[in-house]
Design a protein around this motif. Structure first.
Motif, PDB file in Angstrom:
ATOM      1  N   ASN A 127     -24.336  20.705 -58.577  1.00 15.08           N
ATOM      2  CA  ASN A 127     -23.404  19.707 -59.127  1.00 15.08           C
ATOM      3  C   ASN A 127     -23.395  18.445 -58.265  1.00 15.08           C
ATOM      4  O   ASN A 127     -23.314  17.329 -58.784  1.00 15.08           O
ATOM      5  CB  ASN A 127     -21.993  20.295 -59.217  1.00 15.08           C
ATOM      6  CG  ASN A 127     -21.874  21.345 -60.297  1.00 15.08           C
ATOM      7  OD1 ASN A 127     -22.645  21.343 -61.266  1.00 15.08           O
ATOM      8  ND2 ASN A 127     -20.941  22.271 -60.150  1.00 15.08           N
ATOM      9  N   TYR A 128     -23.472  18.634 -56.947  1.00 10.59           N
ATOM     10  CA  TYR A 128     -23.532  17.495 -56.026  1.00 10.59           C
ATOM     11  C   TYR A 128     -24.847  16.737 -56.201  1.00 10.59           C
ATOM     12  O   TYR A 128     -24.871  15.497 -56.232  1.00 10.59           O
ATOM     13  CB  TYR A 128     -23.381  17.988 -54.587  1.00 10.59           C
ATOM     14  CG  TYR A 128     -23.294  16.874 -53.566  1.00 10.59           C
ATOM     15  CD1 TYR A 128     -22.077  16.298 -53.238  1.00 10.59           C
ATOM     16  CD2 TYR A 128     -24.437  16.398 -52.931  1.00 10.59           C
ATOM     17  CE1 TYR A 128     -21.988  15.277 -52.301  1.00 10.59           C
ATOM     18  CE2 TYR A 128     -24.366  15.373 -51.998  1.00 10.59           C
ATOM     19  CZ  TYR A 128     -23.136  14.819 -51.687  1.00 10.59           C
ATOM     20  OH  TYR A 128     -23.064  13.794 -50.772  1.00 10.59           O
ATOM     21  N   GLU A 136     -25.005  26.686 -57.850  1.00 12.42           N
ATOM     22  CA  GLU A 136     -24.383  25.793 -58.832  1.00 12.42           C
ATOM     23  C   GLU A 136     -23.543  24.700 -58.174  1.00 12.42           C
ATOM     24  O   GLU A 136     -23.576  23.540 -58.601  1.00 12.42           O
ATOM     25  CB  GLU A 136     -23.520  26.597 -59.807  1.00 12.42           C
ATOM     26  CG  GLU A 136     -22.988  25.757 -60.952  1.00 12.42           C
ATOM     27  CD  GLU A 136     -22.319  26.587 -62.016  1.00 12.42           C
ATOM     28  OE1 GLU A 136     -22.082  26.041 -63.128  1.00 12.42           O
ATOM     29  OE2 GLU A 136     -22.017  27.767 -61.772  1.00 12.42           O
ATOM     30  N   GLN A 137     -22.807  25.057 -57.135  1.00 12.05           N
ATOM     31  CA  GLN A 137     -21.960  24.060 -56.481  1.00 12.05           C
ATOM     32  C   GLN A 137     -22.807  22.956 -55.833  1.00 12.05           C
ATOM     33  O   GLN A 137     -22.486  21.763 -55.949  1.00 12.05           O
ATOM     34  CB  GLN A 137     -21.082  24.736 -55.424  1.00 12.05           C
ATOM     35  CG  GLN A 137     -20.037  23.802 -54.822  1.00 12.05           C
ATOM     36  CD  GLN A 137     -19.092  24.543 -53.887  1.00 12.05           C
ATOM     37  OE1 GLN A 137     -19.159  25.762 -53.740  1.00 12.05           O
ATOM     38  NE2 GLN A 137     -18.204  23.803 -53.248  1.00 12.05           N
TER      39      GLN A 137
END
Length: 493
Positions: free
Chosen positions: A458-459, A454-455
């Motif tokens: 997001n990028y 997920e991190q």
């Protein structure tokens, strides 16, 4: 401003200061000059010398990239050279009228500071030039000693003034340093111009060869001269209207030619036409790429990542900094094409790059990998094995990189044992990340994959297209879109 332009500006300032020093030394003090007081003449004469001595560390810090001199260039010289001049010659001398008092006490701190500055400059120069790779040691030693001769006379100017050395001796000694410095400047500028000329000649030769290859490909598949002309404009991304106006034909005629081109090549759109005609390399060459020597901040970012693998010796750091360059790439350009050898490895400072694999049957591109900041960019097989790459690397967002060529990397491996360790650690880390990603694609559900990355997602969502990310995640774009919407909704609540 390019590094060589900065060096020229720095040298121009140095030349102006030297002219001021020589003129003021020759003319002042002279009681016959009535429109300038003797007090002001003495301040100008001594001030030119102080200013030259203070500017020299800054000039070498900026022009020769001697980062060790940063303190002396920005703080030490102004504090220990210019401040005493301001106190004793600018403020106290006009009040007392006693020049000997100003010289006796105003030069004490500069005289003690000068040897410290000279030692620091010698040490900075030696660090820079004694750790270069073996093929450049002779040249580096010569340049190092030239810098010593250029610096020494100006650092001792304060001592000359304190000892009241005869003016012609002082002028000859200091101007000899400037002559040596001028030789250094001309030598470095000439070398830069030669390298730049060679680079442009190679670029022109490559473009000319690719132009011939493009035309030969068009001829082989039966395109007419007019169709070849239009095909080239299409590959450059020109519109039908633009092509029609240039060739003085109607848009409808352009469309007829384009349909024939697509029929003969079997392409269904401009991208497939570029791939079929081998135009992607040329597209890259036409896109502006900004390059310069590596900055201190970028170098520190790279070293910080490398030292997660192994402690980097000072000698290797100095050698690396000599070889590394920075490059910024516009969104949409290709930095490695299918079937090419990767002769450069990049370290991504900012932006986003993607790895693309071509389906040979459908000619469809699939995104197989993304490179985020602080990762080394190379395909496998690719840079380290020097095998022909089966994949391409595209810039999906404006990107800033540091890069080094394969030849330079091999040269470093011959001189520094830790480079081999770094090579294996980089390859090992790259293989680990690829293996983990492949395992996730085969063993996790789409929901688990999304949560696991997920991190990173997001990028990616802020910088590239949904379908590229879906390819990378091994799921349909609609599925990824629904997961994205669902998790954004949960975050709001």
């Amino acid at each position: 401003m390019y590094p060589d332009d900065k060096r020229r500006v720095g040298y121009l300032v140095l030349l102006i200061l030297l002219m001021h020093y020589n003129l003021s030394g020759a003319l002042f003090p002279d009681p016959r000059i009535h429109f300038i007081s003797v007090s002001l003449q003495n301040k100008l004469a001594y001030g030119s010398g102080f200013l030259m001595a203070a500017y020299f560390p800054f000039y070498f810090y900026r022009s020769f990239n001697l980062s060790v001199l940063k303190f002396h260039a920005l703080y030490g010289a102004p504090l220990f050279l210019l401040l005493p001049y301001l106190i004793f010659f600018v403020f106290m001398y006009p009040l007392s009228g006693d020049l000997k008092f100003a010289i006796r006490y105003g030069l004490i701190i500069p005289c003690f500071y000068s040897p410290v500055l000279l030692f620091s400059m010698f040490r900075a120069v030696r660090k820079k030039y004694t750790s270069v790779v073996s093929v450049r040691k002779l040249y580096a030693g010569l340049e190092m000693h030239m810098i010593y001769w250029a610096v020494s006379p100006w650092i001792f100017m304060c001592l000359f003034a304190y000892l009241n050395v005869i003016q012609w001796v002082e002028v000859v000694f200091t101007n000899t340093g400037f002559v040596v410095n001028g030789m250094l400047f001309l030598h470095k500028s000439g070398r830069f111009e030669r390298l730049e000329k060679m680079r442009l000649m190679k670029k022109d030769a490559m473009e000319e060869r690719q132009q011939k290859d493009f035309k030969q490909t068009c001829l082989d598949i039966g395109l007419s001269s007019r169709e070849t002309e239009i095909a080239q404009m299409l590959c450059l991304g020109k519109t039908y209207k633009w092509i029609g106006e240039l060739l003085h034909i109607s848009v409808r005629t352009v469309d007829t030619h384009v349909q024939r081109i697509f029929y003969k090549t079997g392409a269904r759109n401009k991208i497939e036409l570029q791939q079929f005609l081998g135009f992607e390399i040329k597209v890259f060459l036409l896109i502006s790429v900004t390059m310069q020597r590596i900055s201190d901040s970028s170098f520190n970012q790279l070293i910080e990542v490398l030292e997660t693998f192994i402690v980097i010796s000072l000698r290797l750091k100095i050698a690396l900094k000599e070889l590394l360059c920075e490059a910024t790439y516009d969104k949409g350009c290709t930095i490695l094409n299918f079937g090419e050898k990767q002769e450069i490895v990049w370290f991504l400072l900012d932006g986003l790059l993607r790895e693309v694999r071509m389906n040979k049957l459908t000619l469809k591109k699939n995104t197989t990998w993304f490179w985020l900041p602080h990762h080394f960019v190379y395909t496998d097989p690719g840079f380290f094995s020097q095998q022909v790459s089966e994949r391409a690397i595209e810039v999906t967002d404006y990107s800033k990189t540091v890069f080094i060529s394969y030849f330079q990397w091999v040269t470093l491996k011959e001189d520094f044992k830790e480079v081999e360790v770094i090579t294996e650690r980089i390859r090992g880390e790259h293989h680990r990340l690829r293996t983990e990603h492949a395992w996730d694609m085969n063993n996790l559900s789409v929901q688990e994959r999304y949560l696991d990355k997920e991190q990173v997602l997001n990028y990616l969502f802020a910088r590239t297209q949904l379908n590229y990310i879906a390819d990378f995640m091994g799921m349909a774009p609609d599925t990824l879109g629904r997961l994205r919407t669902r998790h954004l909704g949960k975050r709001k609540h």
